[in-house]
Design an enzyme around this catalytic site. Structure first.
Site, PDB file in Angstrom:
ATOM      1  N   TYR A  71       3.082   7.946  -1.950  1.00 55.58           N
ATOM      2  CA  TYR A  71       3.594   7.224  -3.083  1.00 55.58           C
ATOM      3  C   TYR A  71       4.196   8.126  -4.049  1.00 55.58           C
ATOM      4  O   TYR A  71       3.399   8.738  -5.053  1.00 55.58           O
ATOM      5  CB  TYR A  71       2.936   6.085  -3.716  1.00 55.58           C
ATOM      6  CG  TYR A  71       2.442   5.170  -2.811  1.00 55.58           C
ATOM      7  CD1 TYR A  71       3.054   4.833  -1.552  1.00 55.58           C
ATOM      8  CD2 TYR A  71       1.465   4.232  -3.032  1.00 55.58           C
ATOM      9  CE1 TYR A  71       2.619   3.754  -0.665  1.00 55.58           C
ATOM     10  CE2 TYR A  71       0.889   3.241  -1.898  1.00 55.58           C
ATOM     11  CZ  TYR A  71       1.387   3.102  -0.820  1.00 55.58           C
ATOM     12  OH  TYR A  71       1.113   2.137   0.030  1.00 55.58           O
ATOM     13  N   HIS A 142      -2.546   5.769   7.078  1.00 52.42           N
ATOM     14  CA  HIS A 142      -1.577   4.920   6.701  1.00 52.42           C
ATOM     15  C   HIS A 142      -0.871   4.409   8.032  1.00 52.42           C
ATOM     16  O   HIS A 142      -0.277   3.493   7.927  1.00 52.42           O
ATOM     17  CB  HIS A 142      -0.755   5.800   5.823  1.00 52.42           C
ATOM     18  CG  HIS A 142       0.088   5.053   4.779  1.00 52.42           C
ATOM     19  ND1 HIS A 142       0.698   5.584   3.559  1.00 52.42           N
ATOM     20  CD2 HIS A 142       0.557   3.689   4.685  1.00 52.42           C
ATOM     21  CE1 HIS A 142       1.062   4.903   2.719  1.00 52.42           C
ATOM     22  NE2 HIS A 142       1.052   3.606   3.576  1.00 52.42           N
ATOM     23  N   GLY A 230      10.365 -15.748  -6.452  1.00 53.80           N
ATOM     24  CA  GLY A 230      11.569 -16.471  -7.061  1.00 53.80           C
ATOM     25  C   GLY A 230      12.233 -15.712  -8.128  1.00 53.80           C
ATOM     26  O   GLY A 230      13.237 -16.264  -8.748  1.00 53.80           O
TER      27      GLY A 230
HETATM   28  N1  LIG Z   1      -0.311   0.044   3.865  1.00 53.00           N
HETATM   29  C1  LIG Z   1       1.342   0.197   3.571  1.00 53.00           C
HETATM   30  O1  LIG Z   1       1.942   0.558   4.529  1.00 53.00           O
HETATM   31  C2  LIG Z   1       1.817  -0.403   2.553  1.00 53.00           C
HETATM   32  C3  LIG Z   1       3.283  -0.745   2.258  1.00 53.00           C
HETATM   33  C4  LIG Z   1       3.617  -1.232   1.174  1.00 53.00           C
HETATM   34  C5  LIG Z   1       2.807  -1.724  -0.003  1.00 53.00           C
HETATM   35  N2  LIG Z   1       1.357  -1.119   0.172  1.00 53.00           N
HETATM   36  C6  LIG Z   1       0.518  -1.329  -0.922  1.00 53.00           C
HETATM   37  O2  LIG Z   1       0.557  -2.777  -1.336  1.00 53.00           O
HETATM   38  C7  LIG Z   1       0.808  -3.026  -2.712  1.00 53.00           C
HETATM   39  C8  LIG Z   1       1.398  -4.447  -3.195  1.00 53.00           C
HETATM   40  O3  LIG Z   1       2.633  -4.441  -2.252  1.00 53.00           O
HETATM   41  P1  LIG Z   1       4.009  -4.315  -2.750  1.00 53.00           P
HETATM   42  O4  LIG Z   1       3.758  -3.678  -4.308  1.00 53.00           O
HETATM   43  O5  LIG Z   1       5.019  -3.718  -1.798  1.00 53.00           O
HETATM   44  O6  LIG Z   1       4.723  -5.752  -2.978  1.00 53.00           O
HETATM   45  P2  LIG Z   1       4.044  -7.199  -3.737  1.00 53.00           P
HETATM   46  O7  LIG Z   1       2.596  -6.995  -4.230  1.00 53.00           O
HETATM   47  O8  LIG Z   1       4.241  -8.271  -2.772  1.00 53.00           O
HETATM   48  O9  LIG Z   1       5.309  -7.308  -4.948  1.00 53.00           O
HETATM   49  C9  LIG Z   1       5.389  -6.366  -5.884  1.00 53.00           C
HETATM   50  C10 LIG Z   1       6.742  -6.885  -6.605  1.00 53.00           C
HETATM   51  O10 LIG Z   1       6.494  -8.247  -7.202  1.00 53.00           O
HETATM   52  C11 LIG Z   1       6.667  -8.094  -8.506  1.00 53.00           C
HETATM   53  N3  LIG Z   1       5.530  -8.916  -9.209  1.00 53.00           N
HETATM   54  C12 LIG Z   1       4.336  -8.845  -9.228  1.00 53.00           C
HETATM   55  N4  LIG Z   1       3.886  -9.933  -9.745  1.00 53.00           N
HETATM   56  C13 LIG Z   1       4.701 -10.682 -10.157  1.00 53.00           C
HETATM   57  C14 LIG Z   1       4.725 -11.964 -10.615  1.00 53.00           C
HETATM   58  N5  LIG Z   1       3.720 -12.692 -11.048  1.00 53.00           N
HETATM   59  N6  LIG Z   1       5.860 -12.696 -11.029  1.00 53.00           N
HETATM   60  C15 LIG Z   1       7.277 -12.143 -10.375  1.00 53.00           C
HETATM   61  N7  LIG Z   1       7.057 -10.849  -9.911  1.00 53.00           N
HETATM   62  C16 LIG Z   1       5.922 -10.319  -9.662  1.00 53.00           C
HETATM   63  C17 LIG Z   1       6.449  -6.587  -9.025  1.00 53.00           C
HETATM   64  O11 LIG Z   1       7.290  -6.619 -10.096  1.00 53.00           O
HETATM   65  P3  LIG Z   1       7.061  -5.378 -11.310  1.00 53.00           P
HETATM   66  O12 LIG Z   1       6.695  -3.907 -10.477  1.00 53.00           O
HETATM   67  O13 LIG Z   1       8.425  -5.175 -11.974  1.00 53.00           O
HETATM   68  O14 LIG Z   1       6.003  -5.723 -11.856  1.00 53.00           O
HETATM   69  C18 LIG Z   1       7.025  -5.785  -7.709  1.00 53.00           C
HETATM   70  O15 LIG Z   1       8.286  -5.877  -7.824  1.00 53.00           O
HETATM   71  C19 LIG Z   1       1.647  -1.610  -3.085  1.00 53.00           C
HETATM   72  O16 LIG Z   1       1.656  -1.451  -4.421  1.00 53.00           O
HETATM   73  C20 LIG Z   1       0.901  -0.628  -2.210  1.00 53.00           C
HETATM   74  O17 LIG Z   1      -0.295  -0.140  -3.029  1.00 53.00           O
HETATM   75  C21 LIG Z   1       1.025  -0.806   1.314  1.00 53.00           C
END
Ligand SMILES: NC(=O)c1ccc[n+]([C@@H]2O[C@H](COP(=O)([O-])OP(=O)(O)OC[C@H]3O[C@@H](n4cnc5c(N)ncnc54)[C@H](OP(=O)(O)O)[C@@H]3O)[C@@H](O)[C@H]2O)c1
Length: 345
Positions: A71, A142, A230
């Site tokens: 990352y 990963h 949303g």
């Molecule tokens: N193992 C893997 O291959 C893999 C792949 C992808 C991700 N991950 C891990 O999983 C973590 C979480 O997944 P993700 O970040 O991809 O997706 P997520 O948690 O589904 O969504 C994150 C997004 O949602 C927004 N958000 C968060 N809370 C919110 C709320 N209450 N209302 C509206 N929008 C909201 C965030 O905006 P803001 O950032 O603007 O707050 C960001 O754009 C990552 O940070 C990473 O550590 C792992």
């Protein structure tokens, strides 16, 4: 029952529920904080804002942090390391998960995979240095690189456990066969895969296998990378936002998925929660061994999401959501072609 919280004051926070993580003695917050977006994939970020958010997370009792060496090519771990240095007196209360195995060049999404022992040793030492810790609590592969036999990779990871450089071993986006084989070589603490209302593949096999083996499941992108909240403006994504390339957010597929979100938003407001809270409460309510890691850079979202740990959905509400997002109703793949490298089916 807590209602939709959008204030960024700690006063509105309900106590954060906890869960346990195998092989890790420290109880963890029932939702973890995904740090990826603080370095890349979701447009620009601001380090000062991210560090303030990490401080706030610790202040309110979120103690499970997810990062990876890939990352921001080290940036994310360095950022978390700065936070850990500031909170060093609380190190034993914080659980840090990072990952190795995806090798990329600066500014490129395309990747190659490396699970070789030499690579693992170098990657682990580099992560320890960037994080500024003596031991990584949970160290995930990963993506599986099939040029390295599973036993060879597991032996290299078991060696790191013996050396005290890592506590628990994790696997990301593996099949249940791989999990079974790996777990027979050395206990696996957790599997991390994408899991949310609109990404349900693990339900058929991987989630039950984790439960059977006593392995935790860490659900990444539980908010559907913001789409399920949303609040994602799909017309206004910057060039450096990876979500532009998601097949589910293109053309007719986007239209179909937006109809699901409209119904979901209606249900959420009827029940008195935000969409994000419902996404998290649905996961927590379905499985006691699952920990969703929601990513955010904004304090108001952090608090809103933290409050989801106190929501108890009824079995009827859970099955209503199961049905609303029946996988047949979701249009498009969860990754573009280049993103499937190393993902086991
Ligand atoms: N193992 C893997 O291959 C893999 C792949 C992808 C991700 N991950 C891990 O999983 C973590 C979480 O997944 P993700 O970040 O991809 O997706 P997520 O948690 O589904 O969504 C994150 C997004 O949602 C927004 N958000 C968060 N809370 C919110 C709320 N209450 N209302 C509206 N929008 C909201 C965030 O905006 P803001 O950032 O603007 O707050 C960001 O754009 C990552 O940070 C990473 O550590 C792992």
């Amino acid at each position: 029952m807590p209602n939709n919280i959008d204030s960024n004051t700690v006063n509105n926070l309900t106590p954060i529920a906890q869960r346990t993580l195998n092989q890790i003695n420290t109880p963890i917050s029932a939702i973890g904080l995904g740090c990826m977006g603080m370095s890349e994939f979701y447009g620009d970020s601001d380090d000062a804002q991210s560090l303030a958010l990490l401080d706030k997370a610790i202040e309110i009792g979120i103690n499970f942090f997810d990062t990876a060496d890939t990352y921001g090519l080290g940036h994310n771990e360095t950022l978390l390391g700065q936070c850990l240095a500031k909170h060093h007196t609380q190190r034993d209360k914080l659980v840090i998960a990072t990952k190795f195995g995806i090798v990329r060049e600066q500014g490129k999404y395309e990747r190659r995979l490396d699970n070789s022992p030499a690579y693992i040793e170098t990657a682990c030492n580099a992560s320890l240095k960037r994080l500024g810790v003596e031991c990584i609590d949970l160290y995930y592969c990963h993506r599986r690189d099939h040029d390295t036999p599973l036993e060879v990779m597991m032996d290299a990871l078991a060696k790191l456990v013996k050396q005290g450089k890592i506590k628990g071993i994790g696997l990301s986006e593996v099949s249940s066969d791989t999990l079974r084989q790996a777990h027979a070589i050395h206990p696996i603490t957790a599997v991390q895969s994408e899991y949310s209302l609109w990404s349900r593949t693990p339900e058929s096999d991987l989630l039950p296998t984790c439960r059977e083996l006593g392995v935790n499941f860490v659900a990444y992108s539980p908010l559907g990378r913001a789409f399920l909240t949303g609040k994602l403006d799909t017309n206004d994504l910057p060039d450096n936002d990876f979500r532009q390339h998601l097949p589910r957010l293109q053309g007719e597929q986007l239209n179909q998925n937006q109809q699901l979100i409209a119904k979901f938003s209606q249900l959420a407001s009827q029940w008195g929660y935000s969409n994000a809270q419902l996404c998290l409460a649905w996961i927590l309510g379905k499985y006691p061994h699952v920990i969703p890691i929601a990513g955010t850079r904004q304090q108001k979202y952090l608090l809103e999401n933290a409050n989801a740990t106190a929501i108890e959905l009824t079995p009827t509400q859970i099955s209503q959501l199961d049905d609303l997002f029946n996988p047949e109703k979701v249009a498009g793949q969860r990754y573009p072609d280049a993103g499937w490298v190393g993902i086991e089916k």
